[in-house]
Design a protein around this motif. Structure first.
Motif, short mmCIF file in Angstrom:
data_model
loop_
_atom_site.label_atom_id
_atom_site.label_comp_id
_atom_site.label_asym_id
_atom_site.label_seq_id
_atom_site.Cartn_x
_atom_site.Cartn_y
_atom_site.Cartn_z
N SER A 169 0.82 -1.21 0.00
CA SER A 169 0.00 0.00 0.00
C SER A 169 0.86 1.26 0.00
O SER A 169 0.49 2.27 -0.61
N VAL A 170 2.02 1.20 0.67
CA VAL A 170 2.93 2.35 0.69
C VAL A 170 3.48 2.59 -0.72
O VAL A 170 3.52 3.73 -1.19
N VAL A 171 3.89 1.52 -1.38
CA VAL A 171 4.42 1.66 -2.74
C VAL A 171 3.35 2.22 -3.67
O VAL A 171 3.62 3.10 -4.48
N TYR A 172 2.13 1.73 -3.55
CA TYR A 172 1.04 2.19 -4.42
C TYR A 172 0.81 3.69 -4.24
O TYR A 172 0.66 4.43 -5.22
N ARG A 173 0.79 4.16 -2.98
CA ARG A 173 0.57 5.59 -2.73
C ARG A 173 1.71 6.43 -3.31
O ARG A 173 1.49 7.51 -3.86
N ILE A 174 2.94 5.93 -3.20
CA ILE A 174 4.08 6.67 -3.75
C ILE A 174 3.98 6.75 -5.27
O ILE A 174 4.23 7.80 -5.87
N LEU A 175 3.60 5.65 -5.90
CA LEU A 175 3.46 5.65 -7.35
C LEU A 175 2.36 6.61 -7.80
O LEU A 175 2.53 7.36 -8.77
N GLN A 176 1.24 6.60 -7.09
CA GLN A 176 0.14 7.50 -7.47
C GLN A 176 0.55 8.96 -7.30
O GLN A 176 0.28 9.81 -8.16
N SER A 177 1.23 9.26 -6.22
CA SER A 177 1.71 10.63 -6.00
C SER A 177 2.74 11.01 -7.06
O SER A 177 2.75 12.14 -7.56
N GLY A 178 3.60 10.04 -7.42
CA GLY A 178 4.64 10.31 -8.41
C GLY A 178 4.09 10.59 -9.79
O GLY A 178 4.71 11.30 -10.58
N ILE A 179 2.92 10.05 -10.09
CA ILE A 179 2.29 10.35 -11.39
C ILE A 179 1.97 11.83 -11.48
O ILE A 179 2.25 12.49 -12.49
N TYR A 180 1.41 12.38 -10.42
CA TYR A 180 1.06 13.80 -10.42
C TYR A 180 2.30 14.69 -10.37
O TYR A 180 2.28 15.82 -10.85
N GLN A 181 3.38 14.16 -9.81
CA GLN A 181 4.62 14.92 -9.74
C GLN A 181 5.50 14.70 -10.97
O GLN A 181 6.62 15.18 -11.03
N ARG A 182 4.99 13.95 -11.95
CA ARG A 182 5.68 13.70 -13.21
C ARG A 182 6.99 12.93 -13.02
O ARG A 182 7.96 13.11 -13.75
N ILE A 183 7.02 12.05 -12.03
CA ILE A 183 8.17 11.19 -11.80
C ILE A 183 7.91 9.80 -12.39
O ILE A 183 8.80 9.18 -12.98
N PHE A 184 6.68 9.30 -12.22
CA PHE A 184 6.28 7.99 -12.76
C PHE A 184 5.14 8.17 -13.75
O PHE A 184 4.47 9.20 -13.77
N GLU A 185 4.92 7.13 -14.54
CA GLU A 185 3.76 7.10 -15.41
C GLU A 185 3.20 5.68 -15.45
O GLU A 185 3.94 4.70 -15.35
N ARG A 186 1.87 5.58 -15.59
CA ARG A 186 1.23 4.28 -15.69
C ARG A 186 1.16 3.89 -17.16
O ARG A 186 0.63 4.63 -17.98
N VAL A 187 1.72 2.73 -17.51
CA VAL A 187 1.77 2.32 -18.90
C VAL A 187 0.75 1.23 -19.21
O VAL A 187 0.44 0.96 -20.37
#
Length: 310
Positions: free
Chosen positions: A87-105
């Motif tokens: 759950s911690v990883v998921y929240r970081i990934l979701q936050s990172g999408i908005y911060q333009r660090i990660f993207e969902r492919v």
């Protein structure tokens, strides 16, 4: 550039990749061209820092993408690798999408955005100022050897490219070095002392990619064609801190290379090249001069010990 023998004095990277720890073992005898698949251990949470800070957890997730290799990963895979809760990883990934660090492919799969590459280029800016002077000093110390600086290719973690050289008034074409040599043979990490030097310190997932590649058609007579022998040569590079090449990339040319390490990661290699007729075997002074040049360029990229202190 050629089948290697090496000398002593290996640099000790701060955090060697799994394959740099000596776990890369040859395949079962009688099966040339293959290597035994190495199992990459997921770092236990207890082996890292406490992980209590949110920033530290974010950095762990970012690092996981680089160390796992591949194009995309799910939260469960990242959680297993980092020791963090799903759950911690998921929240970081979701936050990172908005911060333009990660993207969902894809559904449940994420990757680093290309903005991460921009951060890397910014970090590298000006790090190699003065490299030409280092290469010229190496040329002088080796009685006119040809000095080259190879770096890991920015758009491929499993190739290299020449970014600088000190060759004096030498005409590389007259010396038998064609554009094909530079763009094809010397690009591969399978060939040459500098290629194998870089390959020795790359993560295991990238090493496996290189081992699966064919040997370039234009490679020299000394190139490693057997994967078992190539893997053994990588262990020598890590143990001794340099590689000696004998006609690996081009017939008639021998070489010496040493790694450039920045903050424990391989960034490139310094290569010293001489005609086989002049240097049938690299003498100690050539080896030491090449390693010193690489050490100097490694210092260019190292973080200052007092950085961030008041």
């Amino acid at each position: 550039m050629g089948n290697s023998t090496t000398a002593s004095g290996a640099p000790a990277p701060a955090a060697a990749p799994a394959s740099a720890s000596g776990t890369a073992a040859p395949a079962t005898p009688g099966r040339p061209g293959s290597t035994r698949r190495m199992t990459k251990k997921a770092p236990a949470a207890s082996s890292r820092a406490s992980g209590s800070g949110h920033a530290e957890r974010v950095f762990l997730v970012q690092t996981a993408f680089a160390e796992l290799g591949g194009s995309a990963h799910g939260p469960g895979e990242i959680a297993e690798f980092t020791g963090l809760d799903d759950s911690v990883v998921y929240r970081i990934l979701q936050s990172g999408i908005y911060q333009r660090i990660f993207e969902r492919v894809d559904r449940g799969l994420y990757r680093l955005r290309t903005s991460a590459a921009q951060l890397a280029f910014t970090a590298l800016d000006h790090r190699l100022d003065g490299a030409q002077s280092v290469l010229r000093d190496l040329r002088a110390a080796t009685d006119g050897g040809l000095a080259f600086l190879y770096m890991v290719a920015p758009f491929s973690g499993a190739q290299r490219q020449c970014v600088d050289m000190a060759v004096g008034d030498s005409d590389l074409a007259e010396l038998g070095m064609t554009p094909r040599d530079v763009l094809s043979v010397t690009r591969s990490l399978r060939t040459g002392a500098s290629g194998r030097t870089i390959l020795a310190y790359l993560p295991e997932v990238l090493q496996q990619r290189v081992l699966a590649e064919p040997v370039p058609d234009q490679a020299g007579p000394g190139v490693y064609r057997d994967n078992d022998a190539l893997v053994e040569s990588l262990a020598e590079v890590r143990d001794l801190g340099h590689a000696l090449g004998y006609e690996e990339c081009m017939a008639g040319w021998n070489s010496c290379a040493a790694p450039i390490m920045w903050d424990g990661s391989i960034m490139g290699a310094v290569l010293l090249l001489k005609l086989k007729s002049v240097m049938p075997v690299a003498p100690d002074n050539v080896i030491e001069a090449t390693k010193e040049a690489a050490a100097e360029l490694s210092r260019y990229g190292a973080a200052r010990p007092d950085a961030g202190r008041d």
